[in-house]
Structure formats: structure tokens, C-alpha cells
Design a protein around this motif. Structure first.
Motif, PDB file in Angstrom:
ATOM      1  N   GLN A 149       5.069  31.797 -70.899  1.00  9.92           N
ATOM      2  CA  GLN A 149       5.865  32.461 -71.931  1.00  9.92           C
ATOM      3  C   GLN A 149       4.985  32.970 -73.070  1.00  9.92           C
ATOM      4  O   GLN A 149       5.201  34.069 -73.586  1.00  9.92           O
ATOM      5  CB  GLN A 149       6.933  31.512 -72.475  1.00  9.92           C
ATOM      6  CG  GLN A 149       8.033  31.231 -71.487  1.00  9.92           C
ATOM      7  CD  GLN A 149       8.892  30.049 -71.885  1.00  9.92           C
ATOM      8  OE1 GLN A 149       8.577  29.298 -72.815  1.00  9.92           O
ATOM      9  NE2 GLN A 149       9.986  29.865 -71.172  1.00  9.92           N
ATOM     10  N   GLY A 150       3.993  32.188 -73.450  1.00  9.55           N
ATOM     11  CA  GLY A 150       3.071  32.631 -74.493  1.00  9.55           C
ATOM     12  C   GLY A 150       2.291  33.865 -74.076  1.00  9.55           C
ATOM     13  O   GLY A 150       2.084  34.787 -74.872  1.00  9.55           O
ATOM     14  N   LEU A 151       1.874  33.895 -72.835  1.00  4.28           N
ATOM     15  CA  LEU A 151       1.160  35.060 -72.304  1.00  4.28           C
ATOM     16  C   LEU A 151       2.068  36.290 -72.303  1.00  4.28           C
ATOM     17  O   LEU A 151       1.656  37.386 -72.708  1.00  4.28           O
ATOM     18  CB  LEU A 151       0.655  34.752 -70.898  1.00  4.28           C
ATOM     19  CG  LEU A 151      -0.087  35.849 -70.157  1.00  4.28           C
ATOM     20  CD1 LEU A 151      -1.309  36.322 -70.929  1.00  4.28           C
ATOM     21  CD2 LEU A 151      -0.498  35.335 -68.777  1.00  4.28           C
ATOM     22  N   VAL A 152       3.315  36.112 -71.885  1.00  2.00           N
ATOM     23  CA  VAL A 152       4.271  37.227 -71.867  1.00  2.00           C
ATOM     24  C   VAL A 152       4.552  37.695 -73.294  1.00  2.00           C
ATOM     25  O   VAL A 152       4.651  38.900 -73.551  1.00  2.00           O
ATOM     26  CB  VAL A 152       5.570  36.826 -71.127  1.00  2.00           C
ATOM     27  CG1 VAL A 152       6.643  37.888 -71.289  1.00  2.00           C
ATOM     28  CG2 VAL A 152       5.278  36.587 -69.649  1.00  2.00           C
ATOM     29  N   MET A 153       4.636  36.765 -74.240  1.00  2.00           N
ATOM     30  CA  MET A 153       4.862  37.153 -75.629  1.00  2.00           C
ATOM     31  C   MET A 153       3.679  37.980 -76.157  1.00  2.00           C
ATOM     32  O   MET A 153       3.875  39.009 -76.808  1.00  2.00           O
ATOM     33  CB  MET A 153       5.080  35.940 -76.526  1.00  2.00           C
ATOM     34  CG  MET A 153       5.259  36.328 -77.992  1.00  2.00           C
ATOM     35  SD  MET A 153       5.525  34.922 -79.059  1.00  2.00           S
ATOM     36  CE  MET A 153       7.302  34.871 -79.014  1.00  2.00           C
ATOM     37  N   ARG A 154       2.464  37.538 -75.863  1.00  2.00           N
ATOM     38  CA  ARG A 154       1.280  38.287 -76.315  1.00  2.00           C
ATOM     39  C   ARG A 154       1.289  39.687 -75.714  1.00  2.00           C
ATOM     40  O   ARG A 154       1.020  40.674 -76.397  1.00  2.00           O
ATOM     41  CB  ARG A 154      -0.004  37.544 -75.929  1.00  2.00           C
ATOM     42  CG  ARG A 154      -1.277  38.231 -76.432  1.00  2.00           C
ATOM     43  CD  ARG A 154      -2.516  37.378 -76.232  1.00  2.00           C
ATOM     44  NE  ARG A 154      -2.797  37.053 -74.860  1.00  2.00           N
ATOM     45  CZ  ARG A 154      -3.550  37.805 -74.042  1.00  2.00           C
ATOM     46  NH1 ARG A 154      -4.108  38.906 -74.484  1.00  2.00           N
ATOM     47  NH2 ARG A 154      -3.772  37.423 -72.802  1.00  2.00           N
ATOM     48  N   TRP A 155       1.626  39.787 -74.434  1.00  2.00           N
ATOM     49  CA  TRP A 155       1.702  41.082 -73.750  1.00  2.00           C
ATOM     50  C   TRP A 155       2.714  41.984 -74.448  1.00  2.00           C
ATOM     51  O   TRP A 155       2.454  43.162 -74.679  1.00  2.00           O
ATOM     52  CB  TRP A 155       2.084  40.804 -72.295  1.00  2.00           C
ATOM     53  CG  TRP A 155       2.304  41.967 -71.407  1.00  2.00           C
ATOM     54  CD1 TRP A 155       1.390  42.911 -71.035  1.00  2.00           C
ATOM     55  CD2 TRP A 155       3.523  42.295 -70.726  1.00  2.00           C
ATOM     56  NE1 TRP A 155       1.967  43.800 -70.158  1.00  2.00           N
ATOM     57  CE2 TRP A 155       3.279  43.440 -69.950  1.00  2.00           C
ATOM     58  CE3 TRP A 155       4.786  41.716 -70.685  1.00  2.00           C
ATOM     59  CZ2 TRP A 155       4.253  44.021 -69.156  1.00  2.00           C
ATOM     60  CZ3 TRP A 155       5.752  42.286 -69.888  1.00  2.00           C
ATOM     61  CH2 TRP A 155       5.485  43.428 -69.144  1.00  2.00           C
ATOM     62  N   SER A 156       3.871  41.429 -74.816  1.00  6.77           N
ATOM     63  CA  SER A 156       4.906  42.202 -75.502  1.00  6.77           C
ATOM     64  C   SER A 156       4.457  42.618 -76.902  1.00  6.77           C
ATOM     65  O   SER A 156       4.622  43.775 -77.302  1.00  6.77           O
ATOM     66  CB  SER A 156       6.189  41.376 -75.585  1.00  6.77           C
ATOM     67  OG  SER A 156       7.193  42.057 -76.289  1.00  6.77           O
ATOM     68  N   ILE A 157       3.876  41.691 -77.652  1.00  7.17           N
ATOM     69  CA  ILE A 157       3.423  41.994 -79.011  1.00  7.17           C
ATOM     70  C   ILE A 157       2.334  43.065 -79.009  1.00  7.17           C
ATOM     71  O   ILE A 157       2.262  43.904 -79.895  1.00  7.17           O
ATOM     72  CB  ILE A 157       2.943  40.706 -79.720  1.00  7.17           C
ATOM     73  CG1 ILE A 157       4.165  39.837 -80.041  1.00  7.17           C
ATOM     74  CG2 ILE A 157       2.146  41.014 -80.981  1.00  7.17           C
ATOM     75  CD1 ILE A 157       3.828  38.458 -80.549  1.00  7.17           C
ATOM     76  N   TYR A 158       1.504  43.063 -77.970  1.00  8.46           N
ATOM     77  CA  TYR A 158       0.450  44.069 -77.845  1.00  8.46           C
ATOM     78  C   TYR A 158       0.962  45.334 -77.152  1.00  8.46           C
ATOM     79  O   TYR A 158       0.175  46.129 -76.648  1.00  8.46           O
ATOM     80  CB  TYR A 158      -0.752  43.490 -77.106  1.00  8.46           C
ATOM     81  CG  TYR A 158      -1.641  42.665 -78.009  1.00  8.46           C
ATOM     82  CD1 TYR A 158      -2.802  43.190 -78.554  1.00  8.46           C
ATOM     83  CD2 TYR A 158      -1.297  41.356 -78.331  1.00  8.46           C
ATOM     84  CE1 TYR A 158      -3.602  42.442 -79.395  1.00  8.46           C
ATOM     85  CE2 TYR A 158      -2.082  40.600 -79.172  1.00  8.46           C
ATOM     86  CZ  TYR A 158      -3.227  41.151 -79.708  1.00  8.46           C
ATOM     87  OH  TYR A 158      -4.015  40.403 -80.555  1.00  8.46           O
ATOM     88  N   ASP A 159       2.282  45.516 -77.145  1.00 10.40           N
ATOM     89  CA  ASP A 159       2.923  46.704 -76.580  1.00 10.40           C
ATOM     90  C   ASP A 159       2.475  47.001 -75.161  1.00 10.40           C
ATOM     91  O   ASP A 159       2.245  48.152 -74.788  1.00 10.40           O
ATOM     92  CB  ASP A 159       2.708  47.922 -77.481  1.00 10.40           C
ATOM     93  CG  ASP A 159       3.461  47.788 -78.793  1.00 10.40           C
ATOM     94  OD1 ASP A 159       4.577  47.241 -78.784  1.00 10.40           O
ATOM     95  OD2 ASP A 159       2.926  48.232 -79.828  1.00 10.40           O
ATOM     96  N   PHE A 160       2.331  45.941 -74.372  1.00  8.07           N
ATOM     97  CA  PHE A 160       2.072  46.058 -72.936  1.00  8.07           C
ATOM     98  C   PHE A 160       0.770  46.800 -72.627  1.00  8.07           C
ATOM     99  O   PHE A 160       0.660  47.451 -71.595  1.00  8.07           O
ATOM    100  CB  PHE A 160       3.266  46.743 -72.230  1.00  8.07           C
ATOM    101  CG  PHE A 160       4.600  46.251 -72.702  1.00  8.07           C
ATOM    102  CD1 PHE A 160       5.024  44.968 -72.421  1.00  8.07           C
ATOM    103  CD2 PHE A 160       5.446  47.080 -73.440  1.00  8.07           C
ATOM    104  CE1 PHE A 160       6.262  44.504 -72.857  1.00  8.07           C
ATOM    105  CE2 PHE A 160       6.684  46.621 -73.882  1.00  8.07           C
ATOM    106  CZ  PHE A 160       7.088  45.343 -73.589  1.00  8.07           C
TER     107      PHE A 160
END
Length: 188
Positions: A149-160
Motif C-alpha cells: 500500500q505504501g508503494l502504491v501511495m508513492r506511485w500515486s503521489i508521484y503521478d504514476f
């Protein structure tokens, strides 16, 4: 799926029945023939995503060692989510956390089912001697899920901006030392 695609593009708050209708080329009242309200649209989308995800994850069962199955599960999960950016936007939105208790319950059920898959693999890994005997399977599955989940959140925050599926090797390098049994820890 259009609701999730729009969530990725314009944000969950801006997803309306009209925006969904425009996206798929139907009249807005047609959307409400299938869903009674906006919340039902998002719940339906999450249930569809869950069924599709668990279909993809089912392929990791089998006779392979637990570490191989866990790594394969993580790879499939990241590849699946990496193709569906709206899932990340919805998971970290106010719609899920504050506005829609039924959606939150739907996502909790999905998470519990997912952690059950993880827990079964960890339990098998301990029993077969691949994973440390000192691991608590339920706790370990929660921490693995939280790391993803943390990895997915970072991916989302960095606009994919990075391919999520490319992160599986780094994720595994992080998890493997915490999971794997050492020579003196192996079951005899």
C-alpha cells in the motif's frame, strides 16, 4: 471501470454520473438505471476490480515453494494495479475514508481476503521451512500488505511517473531477508 479511469484523470470528487455517461457515450439517466447513486458506482467498480484481481492472483497457487509464490503474487498484484491508476486514487480519497462507509466496508472485505491469501502463503512457507518459524502469519501478511500500500501511495503521489510493476524486484529485496529462514531456523 470508467469511474476509476476518471478518478485517475480528474480526481474522485469530480467523478459524476454525467462524466461517466459522457465517457462511455450514454445518457446520464442510463447510469442510474444500473446504479442507484454515485456511491453504488464506486462500490461496483471496487467489487469488479476485486474479482478481477483475485482471478489474477489465483494463478499463484500450486506446488511452487512459498517464496516463489509470494514473489509471483506481488508481481501480479503490482502489474494489475499498475494498469488501473484509478484504484490508487480511490483508495487514498476522502470518498473512501470519510464519505462512504459502505465503500469503506467493501474495501475492508477486499483487504481481508487479500491478507488471507498472503497469510496462507506465509503459513505454508513457515511449515515448509522456507520462512522463519518466528513469523506470525497474520502479522506478517498485514505488514506485507502495508508495504505494498505504501508503494502504491508513492506511485500515486508521484503521478504514476514510474512503472509500478517494475518495483517488484526492489520490493522482494526488501521483504526476502525478513521472511527467509536461516540455516539454523529450518524445520528438520
Amino acid at each position: 471501470m470508467s469511474a476509476l479511469d476518471l478518478s485517475a484523470e480528474i480526481g474522485t470528487k469530480k467523478v459524476t454520473a454525467q462524466a461517466i455517461a459522457d465517457r462511455i457515450g450514454i445518457a446520464q439517466p442510463t447510469v442510474f438505471r444500473h446504479f442507484k447513486n454515485r456511491s453504488a458506482i464506486f462500490r461496483g467498480a471496487m467489487e469488479w476490480i476485486a474479482n478481477a484481481l483475485f482471478g489474477v492472483l489465483e494463478g499463484v497457487n500450486g506446488d511452487a515453494p512459498a517464496d516463489e509464490r509470494l514473489r509471483k503474487l506481488l508481481g501480479r498484484q503490482l502489474a494489475f494495479i499498475g494498469k488501473r491508476r484509478g484504484v490508487a486514487r480511490l483508495l487514498f480519497s476522502d470518498r473512501l475514508h470519510l464519505e462512504d462507509p459502505e465503500l469503506k466496508l467493501t474495501v475492508r472485505r477486499i483487504m481481508e481476503r487479500y491478507m488471507g491469501h498472503l497469510e496462507a502463503i506465509v503459513r505454508d512457507g513457515i511449515a515448509s521451512g522456507y520462512f522463519r518459524r518466528s513469523l506470525d502469519p497474520a502479522e506478517t501478511s498485514r505488514f506485507i500488505a502495508a508495504t505494498v500500500q505504501g508503494l502504491v501511495m508513492r506511485w500515486s503521489i508521484y503521478d504514476f511517473e514510474f512503472p509500478l510493476e517494475d518495483q517488484v524486484d526492489a520490493l522482494w529485496r526488501f521483504l526476502e531477508p525478513a521472511l527467509m529462514a536461516e540455516a539454523g531456523d529450518k524445520c528438520s
